[in-house]
Design an enzyme around this catalytic site. Structure first.
Site, PDB file in Angstrom:
ATOM      1  N   LYS A  25      87.846  14.623 -31.591  1.00  0.00           N
ATOM      2  CA  LYS A  25      86.682  14.008 -32.125  1.00  0.00           C
ATOM      3  C   LYS A  25      87.030  12.470 -32.453  1.00  0.00           C
ATOM      4  CE  LYS A  25      85.667  13.799 -36.576  1.00  0.00           C
ATOM      5  NZ  LYS A  25      85.262  12.460 -37.395  1.00  0.00           N
ATOM      6  N   ASN A  26      88.252  12.242 -32.866  1.00  0.00           N
ATOM      7  CA  ASN A  26      88.451  10.694 -33.273  1.00  0.00           C
ATOM      8  C   ASN A  26      88.864   9.946 -32.235  1.00  0.00           C
ATOM      9  OD1 ASN A  26      87.555  11.231 -35.887  1.00  0.00           O
ATOM     10  ND2 ASN A  26      89.628  11.495 -36.559  1.00  0.00           N
ATOM     11  N   CYS A 119      80.880   6.966 -48.410  1.00  0.00           N
ATOM     12  CA  CYS A 119      80.632   8.298 -48.189  1.00  0.00           C
ATOM     13  C   CYS A 119      81.653   9.248 -48.930  1.00  0.00           C
ATOM     14  CB  CYS A 119      80.882   8.418 -46.615  1.00  0.00           C
ATOM     15  SG  CYS A 119      82.764   8.439 -46.169  1.00  0.00           S
ATOM     16  N   ARG A 124      84.995   3.536 -48.219  1.00  0.00           N
ATOM     17  CA  ARG A 124      84.783   3.287 -46.693  1.00  0.00           C
ATOM     18  C   ARG A 124      84.461   1.639 -46.451  1.00  0.00           C
ATOM     19  NH1 ARG A 124      85.009   8.281 -44.032  1.00  0.00           N
ATOM     20  NH2 ARG A 124      86.050   7.106 -42.231  1.00  0.00           N
ATOM     21  N   ASP A 310      94.036  13.524 -42.790  1.00  0.00           N
ATOM     22  CA  ASP A 310      93.051  14.333 -42.188  1.00  0.00           C
ATOM     23  C   ASP A 310      93.561  15.760 -42.240  1.00  0.00           C
ATOM     24  OD1 ASP A 310      91.528  12.280 -39.500  1.00  0.00           O
ATOM     25  OD2 ASP A 310      91.126  12.331 -41.714  1.00  0.00           O
ATOM     26  N   ARG A 402      80.501  18.841 -37.798  1.00  0.00           N
ATOM     27  CA  ARG A 402      80.827  17.312 -37.480  1.00  0.00           C
ATOM     28  C   ARG A 402      82.369  17.374 -36.656  1.00  0.00           C
ATOM     29  NH1 ARG A 402      81.281  13.306 -42.020  1.00  0.00           N
ATOM     30  NH2 ARG A 402      81.930  12.227 -40.175  1.00  0.00           N
TER      31      ARG A 402
END
Ligand code: EPZ
Length: 421
Positions: A25-26, A119, A124, A310, A402
């Site tokens: 994803k990243n 968030c 952030r 993460d 997500r």
């Protein structure tokens, strides 16, 4: 839709089998942004089917690109990019849409977007992004929650020293620098594999980049970038999450299409806990769990190649039934223990104090109704529920979707009793 769904898990089943790891994803997100810079049709293979990727494609469409997906290949035609404004609703759906800023300034010279704002993980801030782009000649006006950016006479190279090796800021600077006038140097750059993947893609498009993956990256601006075909690197965080799930149930697992060399920061922790890890060539690795694990030495989350922030939440879940006391220090984000209260509802014994989380191993977790509040914390709840006695219900799937391609399908394929309702 997924905010009304939940996962029903009947825990206690040992996972064993083989799982294919989806694309990162990243990496996919900055690559989709980079496609804006290429005058033509970019082809991205191994692009994961995630809601964040869908949002990125909606942003691309909104600014004039044509996106289409066929299987795990996404094609982005950026022949006509009219740029302009990224609408607020799309910005709010995905914080990392800030990474479109550098590419849109590079391609169209203008970009208006709402401040991504705080968030689930904390503030952030984007101060490092904005100060770097201003050093490269961008005029950025912040007012009424909007960022109104334009490059004036054009972006030019600069020597940028980052006070923190920010992944997003490094990506935004790369995207702005590849077609800026002159040379840009990024000092204290992020070294994550996703940075290297982005640099590889941009180089294939004609960019001149040296040192990606190191702390100093040098970019010579070029006139124009042409599209290319590229395969997204494997998702090291999804891979690590799957390993935690197998280990949680004292099971065993083969992972394919993964990249073990991107995972050294946390594979050594699994080994310290007593698991056996074998890595083969060709993107394959094997984990064999044991009846019981020792609590690992203190885990500090660090920028790459350290222990990734993460994967902290899924590891915290895994340590709830390790023998002894585990300590996690979250040095990257200020609010990344939101899964802890939910793990306690599953019977874990955890205390947090600021950025420190202390996990006292317990014999057995027991099923409960829990709710995900963010992506990786949600994954941690799924991992823990697999070993919890009885039935668990997990809501907040809009967060989990997500970053994980059909997590329940993957886990069911290796023996978990899990379904989405
Ligand atoms: C990327 O976020 C990832 N997201 C995150 O993954 C990951 O946790 C993070 O890198 C760290 O590895 C994507 O790639 C889309 P940072 P990013 O800029 O770029 C502070 C997931 O679960 N900071 O390296 O936002 C910031 O507040 C997500 O997949 C500033 O102070 O991370 C944080 O404390 C979550 N000013 C620290 O740096 C800035 O201008 C790390 O942020 C930018 C960042």
């Amino acid at each position: 839709m997924s905010d009304r769904q939940k996962l029903i898990v009947n825990g206690g089943r040992r996972l064993e089998g083989e799982l294919r790891v989806h694309g990162a994803k990243n990496s996919a997100l900055p690559l989709l942004s980079a496609a804006v810079l290429a005058h033509g049709e970019t082809v991205l293979h191994n692009c994961p089917a995630l809601t964040d990727v869908d949002v990125a494609c909606r942003i691309l469409t909104h600014i004039g690109c044509k996106c289409r997906r066929s299987g795990d290949t996404v094609t982005v035609d950026a022949t006509n990019v009219f740029g302009g404004e990224i609408p607020d609703n799309l910005m709010r759906e995905m914080r990392s849409s800030i990474v479109f800023l550098g590419a849109m300034l590079g391609r169209t010279g203008r970009c208006k977007l709402t401040f991504p704002g705080g968030c689930e993980l904390g503030a952030r801030p984007i101060d490092l992004h904005l100060s770097a782009l201003r050093q490269m000649g961008a005029e950025i006006i912040e007012q009424h929650g909007y960022l109104d950016c334009n490059v004036g006479k054009g972006l030019h190279g600069a020597k940028i020293v980052l006070s923190f090796p920010s992944v997003g800021a490094t990506e935004n600077i790369l995207l702005a620098a590849v077609t800026a006038k002159g040379e840009t140097e990024i000092h204290n750059a992020a070294r994550e594999p996703e940075i290297v993947d982005l640099a590889d893609f941009l180089s294939k498009c004609g960019a001149k980049i040296r040192g990606a993956g190191e702390s100093v990256i040098a970019i010579d601006g070029v006139e124009r970038l042409e599209p290319c075909e590229h395969s997204v690197i494997p998702d090291r965080i999804a891979a690590g999450t799957y390993l935690c799930a197998a280990a949680m149930t004292r099971g065993e697992m083969i992972l394919t299409h993964c990249c073990p060399e991107h995972m050294t920061g946390f594979l050594q922790v699994l080994e310290a806990m007593g698991m056996r890890i074998y890595t083969y060539g060709g993107g394959k690795m094997y984990l064999s769990g044991k009846k019981s694990y020792k609590a690992p030495p203190t885990v500090r989350t660090m920028p790459y190649p350290g222990f990734p922030t993460d994967i902290q939440a899924p590891f915290t879940a895994l340590c709830t039934t390790a023998e002894g006391t585990s300590v996690f220090v979250e040095t990257i984000f200020e609010n990344r223990f939101r899964h802890v209260s939910e793990l306690v509802r599953l019977g874990a014994s955890i205390k947090t104090e600021g950025r420190v989380c202390v996990v006292q191993g317990v014999k057995q977790l027991s099923g409960a109704k829990v709710c995900a509040a963010e992506l990786r914390g949600g994954a941690a709840l799924v991992v823990a529920s697999l070993a919890a006695e009885g039935t668990s219900e997990i809501s907040g799937l809009q967060y989990i979707d997500r970053g994980y391609e059909c997590l329940e399908g993957a886990l069911r394929s290796i023996g978990a009793d899990i379904k989405r309702v």
